[in-house]
Design an enzyme around this catalytic site. Structure first.
Site, PDB file in Angstrom:
ATOM      1  N   GLN A   1       0.830  -1.208   0.000  1.00 13.92           N
ATOM      2  CA  GLN A   1       0.000   0.000   0.000  1.00 13.92           C
ATOM      3  C   GLN A   1       0.870   1.265   0.000  1.00 13.92           C
ATOM      4  O   GLN A   1       0.470   2.308   0.513  1.00 13.92           O
ATOM      5  CB  GLN A   1      -0.951  -0.006   1.198  1.00 13.92           C
ATOM      6  N   SER A   2       2.042   1.175  -0.587  1.00 12.35           N
ATOM      7  CA  SER A   2       3.002   2.284  -0.562  1.00 12.35           C
ATOM      8  C   SER A   2       2.574   3.463  -1.430  1.00 12.35           C
ATOM      9  O   SER A   2       2.334   3.316  -2.639  1.00 12.35           O
ATOM     10  CB  SER A   2       4.367   1.777  -1.044  1.00 12.35           C
ATOM     11  N   ASN A   3       2.501   4.645  -0.824  1.00 17.84           N
ATOM     12  CA  ASN A   3       2.246   5.872  -1.585  1.00 17.84           C
ATOM     13  C   ASN A   3       3.390   6.157  -2.556  1.00 17.84           C
ATOM     14  O   ASN A   3       3.179   6.609  -3.679  1.00 17.84           O
ATOM     15  CB  ASN A   3       2.070   7.059  -0.637  1.00 17.84           C
TER      16      ASN A   3
ATOM     17  N   CYS B   1       5.338   3.988  -4.030  1.00 17.80           N
ATOM     18  CA  CYS B   1       5.248   3.092  -5.183  1.00 17.80           C
ATOM     19  C   CYS B   1       4.142   3.528  -6.136  1.00 17.80           C
ATOM     20  O   CYS B   1       4.303   3.466  -7.359  1.00 17.80           O
ATOM     21  CB  CYS B   1       5.016   1.654  -4.710  1.00 17.80           C
TER      22      CYS B   1
END
Length: 317
Positions: free
Chosen positions: A66-68, A70
């Site tokens: 859930q990386s912003n 990425c």
């Protein structure tokens, strides 16, 4: 330093509310325009310019499902017509929602990795891409590195210019602090112009000792590269770990309540992992430290998709 234009800047500063006789303002770095915005867009302007200069045809980076960082790396690379490979931690099974859903929209290639095997997997992935004829460019998780630091040194300059135009003098800047690059950049900007603004990072994961250490190292590297001279940054680094809870992405009731309050009062959407935790931490910090009669700026670093990923936590029974 070269950059490509991805962000809509300067991002606006808006008045939020008064709290304990302080004026609270929000700098909307969630409105940097690209793919629901966030602080990483500023950093990617420099990383992708560097990648372009090195004739890279594939961008590789690492993060959580859930990386912003990425999400925005995938969006920026896609916009530039460049392949994206995301190395994602498989410590938890993601739902097809939030940022993980958006990865699919940008047609990224995903490589899964155990958290204790990240460096090796990065090396293996880069070597595999080279063997397939690609010229890959690796960006550290969170946009860590001097280019990321410089992006928020420039953002600090932007804040100084904005406060002059608005005839406001900020006493404090608060923000969510993760990898520490954003905070390092803000402190670099403050140091170079000898500003008296206090910069307070509210940790979303790291303990105070580790957080301060990483920020200090980032500042040393940045100042060495750009030939600035300073003895120590220790007295400039305020990194508060009192609001982590049980760790990264631990969401407790006060965060949920705070997000609801801010949304109702201003229409501004915070997320429960980063900005919601930091905004709650800021208000608590102000109260505990008896800060009065100050102008306080909160930098909204983005993360809107995470709000939807944790939607069930907001549903009242």
């Amino acid at each position: 330093m070269k950059k490509i234009n991805l962000a809509k800047t300067p991002t606006p500063i808006q008045f939020y509310n008064s709290f304990e006789s302080n004026n609270i303002y929000i700098k909307r770095d969630d409105l940097t325009d690209l793919a629901l915005g966030g602080n990483k867009v500023r950093k990617l302007e420099y990383f992708l310019a560097d990648a372009e200069e090195k004739k890279a045809d594939c961008i590789v980076t690492y993060g959580s499902p859930q990386s912003n960082h990425c999400r925005l790396t995938a969006a920026a690379a896609s916009r530039q017509g460049v392949k994206t490979v995301l190395i994602l931690s498989k410590s938890d099974k993601p739902e097809f929602n939030g940022n993980y859903f958006l990865f699919d929209l940008f047609d990224v290639e995903v490589v899964w990795v155990d958290t204790d095997n990240v460096p090796q997997k990065i090396e293996e992935t880069l070597l595999d891409l080279k063997n397939k004829g690609y010229n890959p460019y690796f960006i550290q998780g969170g946009g860590h590195g001097n280019l990321g630091t410089h992006a928020y040194k420039v953002a600090f300059d932007e804040i100084i210019e904005q406060q002059s135009k608005k005839d406001i003098e900020f006493d404090y800047i608060f923000h969510a602090s993760g990898t520490g690059t954003t905070q390092a950049g803000l402190i670099a900007g403050k140091t170079i112009v000898n500003s008296k603004i206090k910069i307070v990072g509210i940790s979303v994961a790291r303990n105070s000792n580790r957080g301060k250490e990483v920020i200090h190292e980032s500042l040393k590297e940045y100042f060495n590269e750009f030939h600035y001279s300073i003895d120590s940054f220790n007295d400039q680094i305020i990194f508060n770990d009192s609001y982590i809870g049980d760790g990264y992405a631990h969401i407790y009731p006060e965060i949920i309540d705070n997000i609801k309050t801010v949304a109702k009062k201003s229409g501004v959407l915070l997320d429960p992992v980063y900005t919601g935790k930091a905004f709650y931490g800021m208000l608590s910090y102000i109260d505990l430290n008896k800060i009065k009669d100050s102008n306080v700026l909160f930098i909204h670093t983005g993360g809107t998709p995470l709000l939807f990923n944790y939607a069930n936590m907001f549903k009242e029974e």
